[in-house]
Design a protein around this motif. Structure first.
Motif, PDB file in Angstrom:
ATOM      1  N   LYS A 327      44.045 -46.409 -37.205  1.00  0.00           N
ATOM      2  CA  LYS A 327      43.994 -47.526 -38.142  1.00  0.00           C
ATOM      3  C   LYS A 327      42.702 -47.494 -38.947  1.00  0.00           C
ATOM      4  N   GLY A 328      42.848 -47.710 -40.256  1.00  0.00           N
ATOM      5  CA  GLY A 328      41.694 -47.739 -41.146  1.00  0.00           C
ATOM      6  C   GLY A 328      41.367 -46.414 -41.799  1.00  0.00           C
ATOM      7  N   THR A 329      41.967 -45.331 -41.332  1.00  0.00           N
ATOM      8  CA  THR A 329      41.714 -44.020 -41.936  1.00  0.00           C
ATOM      9  C   THR A 329      42.261 -44.008 -43.364  1.00  0.00           C
ATOM     10  N   LYS A 330      41.439 -43.529 -44.293  1.00  0.00           N
ATOM     11  CA  LYS A 330      41.831 -43.452 -45.705  1.00  0.00           C
ATOM     12  C   LYS A 330      42.160 -42.011 -46.062  1.00  0.00           C
ATOM     13  N   LEU A 331      43.403 -41.779 -46.377  1.00  0.00           N
ATOM     14  CA  LEU A 331      43.862 -40.454 -46.791  1.00  0.00           C
ATOM     15  C   LEU A 331      44.011 -40.423 -48.304  1.00  0.00           C
ATOM     16  N   VAL A 332      43.567 -39.323 -48.903  1.00  0.00           N
ATOM     17  CA  VAL A 332      43.685 -39.155 -50.361  1.00  0.00           C
ATOM     18  C   VAL A 332      44.461 -37.873 -50.631  1.00  0.00           C
ATOM     19  N   PHE A 333      45.535 -38.003 -51.363  1.00  0.00           N
ATOM     20  CA  PHE A 333      46.369 -36.858 -51.753  1.00  0.00           C
ATOM     21  C   PHE A 333      46.323 -36.726 -53.277  1.00  0.00           C
ATOM     22  N   GLN A 334      45.847 -35.587 -53.751  1.00  0.00           N
ATOM     23  CA  GLN A 334      45.826 -35.319 -55.185  1.00  0.00           C
ATOM     24  C   GLN A 334      46.836 -34.215 -55.502  1.00  0.00           C
ATOM     25  N   MET A 335      47.507 -34.350 -56.642  1.00  0.00           N
ATOM     26  CA  MET A 335      48.581 -33.436 -56.993  1.00  0.00           C
ATOM     27  C   MET A 335      48.142 -32.468 -58.091  1.00  0.00           C
ATOM     28  N   GLY A 336      48.612 -31.239 -57.991  1.00  0.00           N
ATOM     29  CA  GLY A 336      48.304 -30.234 -59.002  1.00  0.00           C
ATOM     30  C   GLY A 336      49.431 -29.217 -59.113  1.00  0.00           C
ATOM     31  N   GLU A 337      49.453 -28.497 -60.246  1.00  0.00           N
ATOM     32  CA  GLU A 337      50.524 -27.540 -60.504  1.00  0.00           C
ATOM     33  C   GLU A 337      50.150 -26.101 -60.183  1.00  0.00           C
ATOM     34  N   ILE A 338      48.859 -25.807 -60.137  1.00  0.00           N
ATOM     35  CA  ILE A 338      48.435 -24.411 -60.051  1.00  0.00           C
ATOM     36  C   ILE A 338      47.078 -24.350 -59.360  1.00  0.00           C
ATOM     37  N   LEU A 339      46.775 -23.208 -58.795  1.00  0.00           N
ATOM     38  CA  LEU A 339      45.439 -22.939 -58.280  1.00  0.00           C
ATOM     39  C   LEU A 339      44.653 -22.165 -59.323  1.00  0.00           C
ATOM     40  N   GLN A 340      43.374 -22.332 -59.311  1.00  0.00           N
ATOM     41  CA  GLN A 340      42.489 -21.536 -60.145  1.00  0.00           C
ATOM     42  C   GLN A 340      41.413 -20.930 -59.265  1.00  0.00           C
ATOM     43  N   LYS A 341      41.326 -19.610 -59.296  1.00  0.00           N
ATOM     44  CA  LYS A 341      40.412 -18.872 -58.427  1.00  0.00           C
ATOM     45  C   LYS A 341      40.623 -19.296 -56.969  1.00  0.00           C
ATOM     46  N   GLU A 342      41.892 -19.490 -56.632  1.00  0.00           N
ATOM     47  CA  GLU A 342      42.346 -19.835 -55.283  1.00  0.00           C
ATOM     48  C   GLU A 342      41.957 -21.251 -54.870  1.00  0.00           C
ATOM     49  N   ASN A 343      41.459 -22.044 -55.823  1.00  0.00           N
ATOM     50  CA  ASN A 343      41.065 -23.418 -55.531  1.00  0.00           C
ATOM     51  C   ASN A 343      42.016 -24.407 -56.199  1.00  0.00           C
ATOM     52  N   PHE A 344      42.039 -25.623 -55.664  1.00  0.00           N
ATOM     53  CA  PHE A 344      42.855 -26.688 -56.230  1.00  0.00           C
ATOM     54  C   PHE A 344      42.405 -26.982 -57.654  1.00  0.00           C
ATOM     55  N   TYR A 345      43.374 -27.309 -58.532  1.00  0.00           N
ATOM     56  CA  TYR A 345      43.085 -27.535 -59.954  1.00  0.00           C
ATOM     57  C   TYR A 345      44.006 -28.624 -60.474  1.00  0.00           C
ATOM     58  N   ARG A 346      43.443 -29.522 -61.289  1.00  0.00           N
ATOM     59  CA  ARG A 346      44.267 -30.587 -61.858  1.00  0.00           C
ATOM     60  C   ARG A 346      43.807 -30.993 -63.265  1.00  0.00           C
ATOM     61  N   ASP A 347      42.949 -30.198 -63.902  1.00  0.00           N
ATOM     62  CA  ASP A 347      42.388 -30.606 -65.195  1.00  0.00           C
ATOM     63  C   ASP A 347      43.452 -30.736 -66.281  1.00  0.00           C
ATOM     64  N   ASN A 348      44.571 -30.012 -66.161  1.00  0.00           N
ATOM     65  CA  ASN A 348      45.590 -30.099 -67.213  1.00  0.00           C
ATOM     66  C   ASN A 348      46.386 -31.402 -67.146  1.00  0.00           C
ATOM     67  N   LEU A 349      46.116 -32.244 -66.155  1.00  0.00           N
ATOM     68  CA  LEU A 349      46.776 -33.549 -66.096  1.00  0.00           C
ATOM     69  C   LEU A 349      46.102 -34.568 -67.001  1.00  0.00           C
ATOM     70  N   ARG A 350      44.968 -34.176 -67.594  1.00  0.00           N
ATOM     71  CA  ARG A 350      44.233 -35.020 -68.537  1.00  0.00           C
ATOM     72  C   ARG A 350      43.855 -36.349 -67.888  1.00  0.00           C
ATOM     73  N   GLU A 351      44.287 -37.493 -68.485  1.00  0.00           N
ATOM     74  CA  GLU A 351      43.856 -38.801 -68.003  1.00  0.00           C
ATOM     75  C   GLU A 351      44.654 -39.295 -66.803  1.00  0.00           C
ATOM     76  N   ALA A 352      45.699 -38.555 -66.406  1.00  0.00           N
ATOM     77  CA  ALA A 352      46.520 -39.001 -65.279  1.00  0.00           C
ATOM     78  C   ALA A 352      45.779 -38.755 -63.967  1.00  0.00           C
TER      79      ALA A 352
END
Length: 941
Positions: A327-352
């Motif tokens: 109880k109280g644990t805060k989980l954050v899930f971010q969505m992305g379409e592609i990896l860049q240099k094997e890392n998570f990437y989401r810059d093409n989502l712009r303001e979303a």
């Protein structure tokens, strides 16, 4: 023989839909065609007391158009009876149920007094003393809602009531809730609302909030019929209570924040809103459901020391996970379409923001968002205290409920992946409206994207009801803009628009749906809007016959623009606009014929001819030369038959020449891309069309496949060859428009083409190519499955083998290539020539073509291709030492010289001197030598 399916307005057992233009289609499963009669019976209470019944009618079509006046809130039972000449009968049954129709709601619109609440809850507790025989819920809410009875969700659809111009019309959903009310005597009725499209922020550059309103609200009626015959309506009224829920923030772009530690309290009486109930209508929108669930393919630990879930497929929906956190644990899930240099990437989502934040209540259970959706393949997980397990996560794939109706499969895995990408792009973006993309701060019902893709969409899936609703969205906006079509529908408060191709969705989409499904219902629904669009063009053009002087998108995202900063391409915008002005006028004229408006038909047909003549005078010489030397211009001239038939071969030849200048690569954008391969195959250049389709370097369809794409991209190079994202800000990896090429694959690779609306008459005319030796697929026509499996070069005799299945009610005109005066075997029966007619049945067809499909080298073969074939090099060395040049300078073969033929090199370069006699011998060797890939596939030399 049996009736395998019955559809009501192209839907299965619809409840609560608008059912004007009532039409009942049925599919007959049979081994062969026989003469039948058909009869339709409809009743409400007793089969022997029908409210509608036809005579026994000759089976000339597989549908009934039913002029029945329907009553509100009524279930209608349907029976279709077929009878042969020996009085043998088969029957099929189904039902449909009306909603409230024009019945005024007794219920009130209710709301919480606090407009700022992000998740408004409404509840009422009731006690029932009598057993319920039947119960229905008629409900809608703003922005989006979910409703529950005793804690269990009602229905299996989400994001209701869908998206529309809520200030113009608002859809009501109908649910059968009989079972829920029979589980107990006391019941809690609960409705939960979020901002959705109504109140949330939408649009470009940060968007606008409160486009349609700023206050959550619901209206609902529970209609109960008890076993003792009594009835009761439980409406939303002043007796309901309201408070805030556990979702602390949600928006379409933002995502959702859900705090399960919150216990809803401080319930207070609702406020009654004075809102116009006349906007309420029975639904047109198909339900948005969880149509598939995808497992995690891999949990990645990235170089940035982050943990990322890879679902292996870009798609639309939301993440569901099994909560194991304290109880109280805060989980954050971010969505992305592609990896860049094997890392998570989401810059093409712009303001979303496109995230899901969850605060655990400590209870182990499955958790999901409620009022948003995401476009994603990858999910970055933060905040977890427990190890991540693949089985604890799944991707719930959301899209409108549309059955898949078509597939194509070849022996080329990259092509198969591409076709899957097209279908996934469609699934991802057909979420109540045809969005441009599902992931960034847009997700709008762009008209142009939907228009260019509409035929492919209808071949892939049953989209007639989907586009009927979207066509209404367009018409609603046109009524607000004097006939102009906005850039997207619903327009979300944006009044920009009036561009060719995009605006022509008003005419082309209804017309395409009529052609594929044979049902004029959308034409009838939208005919005034179709006329108003063409009239808007006439009134706003600065020319009498051409369309000039207004904003245009041009050939959007074409690669041939002279100014790289402009995405509109090189094809003159006024030419594109005028061509579509002509085509829309033709469509309106043809629609007027179908709907029996002869004066309109004559007027718009004359207008179309005047526009066409003006186009010819302005852009095309008397001998058929186009003033605009672009791939798109040639494609439009051929596809829309702007030039006389006698000149089309010349225009096609000019297109081929233009392509050759462009190294046989496309430079087209949204407008030209759907047509290039179609006009090439139609005009005798199928080999070139196939070459272009199978290219793998930029720009090409398979370029993206080679870079790992699982959907269609917005740009030809949304991802650069090195795997890095294109730096342009407008860059979606889930944009279906360029997938419109799949229509060409259905028409020419499979060979299925319609000759009459609804495919009652069809042509089977496959065009074969050595690079795709085996192809199979099908299209579920309105009459049933039309299936094809073909193989060329099936044996050393070069036999072509085809299996063709024709459904009951369709006549297929077969036109086989290279089969003139050739014996053709059809189910062990001999025919002479490849042109004949087939009706219902399954056919094994085989023949030895007049010319085989083993590909040989030609005098145009590039030097680089010659040097890659040791056998060919050996043969040429025996004639002339010309290839020593490339052996002595290997770098030359990698450059421009390697792209040229020996004939051309001999003409251009003074140090390459092949005698005429030797050149003739070399070209003869080229012509008689099968290419390397053919020799590797089968021993033919």
């Amino acid at each position: 023989m049996n009736i395998s399916s019955i559809l009501i307005n192209h839907m299965t057992e619809p409840i609560g839909f608008q059912l004007d233009d009532l039409r009942i289609d049925f599919v007959v499963a049979a081994d062969q065609f026989i003469q039948l009669t058909k009869q339709l019976t409809i009743w409400t209470e007793h089969p022997d007391q029908p409210v509608y019944q036809t005579e026994k009618l000759p089976f000339d079509t597989n549908y009934f158009e039913v002029p029945l006046v329907l009553s509100p809130r009524t279930r209608y039972q349907v029976k279709v009876t077929l009878e042969d000449q020996n009085q043998n009968q088969v029957t099929g049954t189904t039902f449909f149920e009306t909603g409230k129709m024009n019945e005024v709601f007794e219920a009130d619109w209710i709301a919480h007094s606090d407009k700022t609440i992000q998740n408004t809850l409404f509840k009422k507790e009731i006690t029932l003393d009598t057993k319920v025989k039947q119960a229905r819920l008629y409900i809608t809410g703003l922005g989006v809602y979910e409703t529950y009875i005793d804690g269990e969700k009602v229905g299996d659809e989400y994001l209701t009531p869908g998206v529309s111009a809520y200030d113009q019309w608002l859809q009501v959903q109908t649910y059968d809730v009989t079972e829920a009310f029979n589980k107990a005597e006391k019941h809690e009725l609960l409705v939960s609302t979020g901002d959705g499209w109504y109140k949330g922020t939408l649009g470009f550059d940060g968007g606008m909030a409160n486009i349609y309103g700023d206050h959550h609200r619901i209206i609902a009626e529970y209609h109960l019929e008890y076993e003792d015959g009594s009835r009761e309506i439980i409406p939303t009224d002043q007796t309901w209570l309201t408070t805030s829920g556990k979702t602390t923030k949600s928006e379409i772009y933002y995502g959702e924040d859900l705090d399960d530690t919150i216990l809803p309290e401080n319930w207070q009486p609702v406020m009654i809103l004075d809102q116009d109930k006349r906007l309420l209508q029975d639904r047109l929108s198909l339900p948005v459901k969880i149509m598939e669930r995808l497992p995690v393919q891999e949990i990645l630990h990235t170089p940035a020391d982050e943990y990322v879930l890879d679902f292996g497929q870009n798609q639309t929906g939301w993440l569901e996970f099994y909560n194991r956190e304290p109880k109280g644990t805060k989980l954050v899930f971010q969505m992305g379409e592609i990896l860049q240099k094997e890392n998570f990437y989401r810059d093409n989502l712009r303001e979303a923001r496109a995230a899901f934040v969850y605060i655990s209540d400590g209870e182990e259970k499955w958790v999901r968002p409620h009022f948003t959706f995401y476009g994603y393949r990858y999910v970055k997980v933060e905040g977890n205290t427990q190890p991540l397990k693949p089985e604890d996560f799944q991707a719930a794939v959301l899209y409108s409920e549309m059955p898949t109706t078509g597939t194509i499969e070849t022996t080329n895995p990259k092509v198969n992946r591409f076709f899957q990408n097209v279908l996934w792009g469609q699934k991802s973006n057909f979420l109540d409206i045809p969005t441009d993309c599902p992931q960034r701060d847009e997700r709008l019902g762009w008209t142009g994207d939907a228009e260019v893709f509409s035929n492919t969409a209808a071949l892939n899936m049953n989209v007639f009801p989907f586009f009927k609703k979207y066509a209404k969205d367009i018409a609603v906006e046109q009524a607000l803009h004097d006939g102009m079509v906005p850039m997207y529908a619903p327009a979300m408060g944006n009044s920009d628009g009036g561009a060719a191709v995009w605006g022509d969705a008003a005419t082309i989409i209804p017309w395409n749906m009529y052609q594929i499904y044979g049902d004029p219902a959308i034409l009838r629904q939208n005919y005034p809007a179709m006329k108003s669009w063409v009239e808007w063009i006439r009134q706003n053009s600065s020319s009498d016959q051409l369309w000039t002087g207004t904003f245009q998108f041009g050939d959007w995202l074409a690669l041939d623009g002279e100014n790289p900063a402009l995405p509109t391409g090189k094809t003159e915008e006024d030419f594109i606009a005028s061509v579509y002005y002509y085509y829309s006028s033709i469509i309106v004229a043809n629609t007027a014929d179908i709907l029996d408006f002869p004066a309109d038909a004559a007027h718009y047909r004359q207008q179309a001819q005047q526009i066409k003549q003006a186009i010819l005078e302005e852009y095309i010489t008397a001998n058929g030369r186009l003033a605009i030397d672009t791939q798109t211009a040639y494609a439009l001239a051929l596809h829309f038959e702007l030039v006389p038939e006698s000149q089309r071969a010349r225009v096609a030849k000019d297109l081929v020449a233009r392509l050759k200048k462009d190294n046989d690569h496309l430079t087209t954008g949204f407008v030209g891309t759907p047509f290039i391969c179609q006009v090439l195959s139609r005009c005798g250049y199928h080999k070139l069309a196939t070459k272009i389709f199978l290219l793998e370097d930029f720009p090409s369809w398979l370029y993206a496949v080679n870079l790992g794409a699982t959907t269609i991209w917005e740009r030809w190079n949304s991802v650069e060859a090195d795997g890095s994202m294109n730096p342009e800000g407008m860059n979606s990896l889930n944009h279906y428009s360029f997938g419109a090429i799949m229509e060409w694959a259905y028409n020419y690779l499979l060979g299925i083409q319609s000759d009459a609306p609804g495919y009652q008459k069809a042509t089977f005319a496959p065009l074969f190519d050595y690079r795709l030796k085996q192809i199979k697929g099908h299209f579920d026509t309105p009459y049933g499955k039309l299936a094809v499996q073909s193989q060329i070069e099936a044996d050393s005799e070069h036999t072509i083998k085809i299996n063709l299945t024709v459904p009951f009610g369709i006549t297929v005109n077969v036109d086989l290539p290279r089969a003139e005066n050739v014996p053709v075997t059809v189910n062990n029966q001999q025919k002479l020539g490849g042109k004949f007619t087939l009706t219902c049945g399954t056919y094994a067809i085989s023949y030895i073509p007049s010319e085989n499909y083993v590909e040989h080298y030609t005098s145009e073969t590039p030097a680089a291709e010659i040097m890659a074939d040791n056998l060919l090099v050996k043969k040429i060395d025996q004639i002339d030492p010309v290839l020593d040049f490339f052996r002595n300078d290997p770098a030359a073969i990698q450059g421009g010289l390697g792209t040229m033929s020996l004939t051309k090199l001999n003409t251009l370069l003074p140090f390459i001197q092949i005698s005429p006699e030797n050149l003739a011998k070399i070209n003869e060797v080229l012509a008689e030598t099968p290419i390397l890939s053919e020799r590797e596939a089968v021993a033919v030399v």
